[in-house]
Design an enzyme around this catalytic site. Structure first.
Site: not given
Length: 348
Positions: A18, A70, A100, A139, A171, A211-212, A233-234
């Site tokens: 992130m 990454q 991203c 990713k 994701h 992910n996600g 992640g978050r």
């Protein structure tokens, strides 16, 4: 690593890369909470590694292992050179960012916009594989803009597999490259977990992670029933205490609750104070460390005061590690976390 995980049915839990969040100080904190979680750097552009301050960009604490670097870029030669340079730093994995959606990333023709050119991404992966001594992974998103994910994702994965990617982290959202901010791209495009699950069922011999929007370890366990890996992640950043349950999840395949009550909080306090002391002595500032700690005590009495102390006091010039001690002292650690409404927990 990934081939061995597939062979033995070993699942992998990861904290997502992130930008502006998962720096070396964040990763050091996360490692204190989980021995086994795979940690990722922020995305670092290949040009920055080649021409910029390498030591500042690439150095990290040995305690962070396993840790992945990454990279961002769209030039095979530059990415290969960045991989060669990074080899001296001993990362456990090199990951290529194809997910991203920010304008800043698009302007460099990398990130999610590369989903439009799977042949180029395959060339990038192949070039990185030629020079890397560790796994090279990707990713990605399930698609971008007006692409139909169910139509484009299988072909994209085939290209990555053919290029030799050791693992692919997906994701489970589209990215809209125009009209949505990066934050909106994490929330507005609908999640399509079933599509990602189907990709795993159709590729049993390839390591695929998801992910996600995964909010807690219970949801992570559900995905691991299908997928080889799960990446938060978050949720892992904003409620870092949940990472205390990751090792149990990896060992037993389930966890009854977020194990915040089982954390040795005083040991964590002392470890982070010693670490912050080293950061300050080397020219850093206290808030470089403490800004990643504000979400530690979700649900505890005193958590608000904890956040206030770290947010207000750690940013003052000359602030020292006594601020961390004062913040921990404001929390009713022995009382443990209080039950939270389901909707509040999921929102975190």
């Amino acid at each position: 690593m990934y081939a061995d995980a597939l062979k033995h049915g070993r699942k992998i839990f990861a904290v997502a890369p992130m930008i502006d969040w998962t720096d070396r100080h964040c990763r050091f904190l996360h490692r204190q909470l989980s021995r086994h979680a795979m940690l990722y750097t922020e995305m670092i552009v290949a040009d920055a590694i080649i021409h910029g301050p390498r030591e500042r960009l690439l150095s990290y604490s040995p305690a962070e292992h396993p840790v992945a670097l990454q990279l961002g870029g769209s030039d095979a030669g530059k990415l290969s050179e960045a991989v060669r340079i990074a080899a001296d730093y001993g990362y456990d994995e090199i990951n290529l960012n194809v997910g991203c959606p920010s304008d800043r990333v698009q302007s460099g023709t990398f990130g999610a916009c590369l989903m439009r050119d799977p042949a180029l991404v395959a060339d990038l992966v192949a070039a990185m594989k030629q020079v890397s001594t560790v796994p090279v992974t990707v990713k990605c998103r399930i698609g971008v803009d007006d692409q139909e994910p169910a139509e484009v994702l299988p072909g994209f994965l085939d290209r990555m597999i053919g290029a030799g990617a050791d693992a692919i982290w997906i994701h489970a959202r589209k990215a809209w490259l125009q009209g949505l901010s990066p934050k909106e791209n994490r929330e507005i495009p609908p999640l399509d977990y079933e599509l990602v699950h189907r990709m795993k069922r159709e590729n049993p011999d390839v390591f695929l992670g998801i992910n996600g929007g995964i909010a807690d370890l219970g949801q992570a366990a559900g995905h691991l029933a299908v997928m080889d890996g799960v990446m938060l992640g978050r949720a892992a950043y904003q409620n870092a205490g949940l990472l205390a349950g990751v090792d149990e999840l990896m060992e037993f395949g389930a966890v009854e609750k977020t194990r915040t009550a089982d954390i040795d909080w005083l040991k964590l306090r002392d470890t982070m104070m010693a670490y912050a002391d080293e950061v300050i002595a080397s020219g850093g500032r206290l808030h470089h460390v403490t800004r990643h700690m504000v979400g530690l005590f979700q649900g505890f009495a005193g958590a608000r005061r904890f956040r206030q102390i770290l947010s207000a006091e750690a940013t003052r010039p000359g602030a020292g590690v006594e601020v961390i001690a004062a913040a921990f002292a404001a929390v009713d650690i022995d009382g443990g976390p209080r039950a939270q409404p389901e909707e509040k927990r999921l929102a975190g």
